[in-house]
Design an enzyme around this catalytic site. Structure first.
Site, PDB file in Angstrom:
ATOM      1  N   SER A  55       0.726  -1.229  -0.049  1.00 21.56           N
ATOM      2  CA  SER A  55       0.117  -0.033   0.010  1.00 21.56           C
ATOM      3  C   SER A  55       0.771   1.381   0.041  1.00 21.56           C
ATOM      4  CB  SER A  55      -0.971  -0.078   1.181  1.00 21.56           C
ATOM      5  OG  SER A  55      -0.091   0.161   2.536  1.00 21.56           O
ATOM      6  N   HIS A  95       1.553   4.068   7.242  1.00 22.99           N
ATOM      7  CA  HIS A  95       0.821   4.907   6.039  1.00 22.99           C
ATOM      8  C   HIS A  95       1.189   6.222   6.423  1.00 22.99           C
ATOM      9  CE1 HIS A  95      -2.672   2.170   4.347  1.00 22.99           C
ATOM     10  NE2 HIS A  95      -1.391   1.725   3.932  1.00 22.99           N
ATOM     11  N   ASP A 121      -7.763   6.035   4.996  1.00 25.78           N
ATOM     12  CA  ASP A 121      -7.785   4.777   5.807  1.00 25.78           C
ATOM     13  C   ASP A 121      -9.109   4.676   6.600  1.00 25.78           C
ATOM     14  OD1 ASP A 121      -5.395   4.247   4.866  1.00 25.78           O
ATOM     15  OD2 ASP A 121      -4.092   4.703   6.565  1.00 25.78           O
TER      16      ASP A 121
END
Lengths: 178, 139
Positions: A55, A95, A121
């Protein structure tokens, strides 16, 4: 080759054998000490993490290693890469912080997004959770080493490989004499 | 050095969402040359445009409006005109209407082949005001 190894073990007396067991234990405990020491120095409960998903591509790929710090006096800011835990998920997520709101009393809430994901998210967070706070953060990414983490991924996916590696190490340490 | 010029062109704004929050919208010009940031140990630049402002509810608000990934070897000479923002500019509350000092800054995060991951802010920034009335038109 194997015969000579067992020969070696046979020729050792009890005292020597116990000595080898102790030095093996010392290696294990110093590895643990280094890990605990890193935890103290970096302030993060998990100072080194392996990236498990794509990701964050093309920055991080599966199997890359990240070094984290988590100093409470350093504020979280937008654009930083944070590693956080979400309730109900065992695996921490790596992230980037997309937006952040800090109140006068110092409480911070922020929203993250993976570079390679098209949406933020919120779908990954726990049910009804809209923001992350400081207590969700495991650490902030400070250093990067590619590919090295593949070893641990293989070990987790193929337990036989893990036991083979561990057995080899144990035999080597027990038998090896300076 | 890199000079960064950011100009805001048009700023309508309206409230929405389940709880009504202010939603900002803007387009921007951006001109910068980042090619001298690249060396053998720079795999990728992660470029992001941040809006930073203070509201009565929050002493610090940072919202990323736009970002771009530049890999080594790609064009790092950027000249955008009238770019739309990539992400929604939601405020945490209703602090955007009539706000007279929102600062736009450009920053980047260097991803090396191996090593540290620094976040650096560009020299140069741009401040702008939001209108004092909500717009009724779609943006």
């Amino acid at each position: 080759m194997l015969d000579s190894v067992f020969d070696d073990v046979k020729r050792m007396n009890k005292r020597q054998f116990i000595y080898q067991v102790l030095s093996f234990g010392m290696i294990v405990s110093s590895a643990l000490m280094i890990w605990k020491g890193l935890m103290v120095v970096t302030g993060s409960e998990s100072p080194i993490v392996v990236v498990l998903s794509g990701s964050m591509e093309p920055a991080f790929h599966r199997g890359d290693l990240l070094f984290l710090t988590n100093y409470p006096e350093e504020p979280v800011r937008v654009g930083e890469i944070v590693v956080f835990k979400v309730e109900g998920r065992d695996i921490p997520i790596v992230h980037r912080v997309l937006k952040l709101h800090e109140k006068n009393n110092g409480t911070v809430k922020f929203l993250t997004k993976g570079d390679n994901n098209s949406v933020d998210d919120r779908g990954l967070y726990a049910q009804g959770q809209l923001w992350l706070t400081k207590k969700d953060v495991v650490g902030r990414a400070r250093g990067f080493l590619p590919y090295v983490g593949m070893v641990t991924i293989y070990m987790n996916e193929y337990p036989k490989f893990k036991f083979a590696v561990l057995a080899c190490l144990a035999v080597y340490v027990l038998v090896h004499r300076e | 050095m890199n000079t960064v010029k950011v100009v805001v062109k048009n700023v309508p704004d309206y409230g929405a969402s389940r709880e009504k929050n202010d939603l900002g919208y803007l387009t921007f010009d951006l001109k910068t040359d980042l090619s001298n940031l690249f060396n053998w140990n720079v795999k990728q630049l992660f470029l992001y445009l941040t809006a930073e402002y203070i509201t009565p509810a929050n002493e610090l608000n940072q919202v990323v409006l736009w970002d771009k990934i530049i890999l080594r070897g790609e064009n790092a000479l950027l000249d955008f005109k009238n770019m739309n923002i990539k992400y929604y500019f939601w405020d945490d509350g209703n602090g955007l209407k009539g706000h007279n000092n929102v600062t736009l800054t450009l920053s980047w995060n260097i991803i090396p082949n191996a090593g540290l991951l620094p976040n650096i802010q560009a020299i140069g920034q741009h401040s702008f005001k939001f209108p004092t009335e909500y717009t009724q038109t779609r943006v």
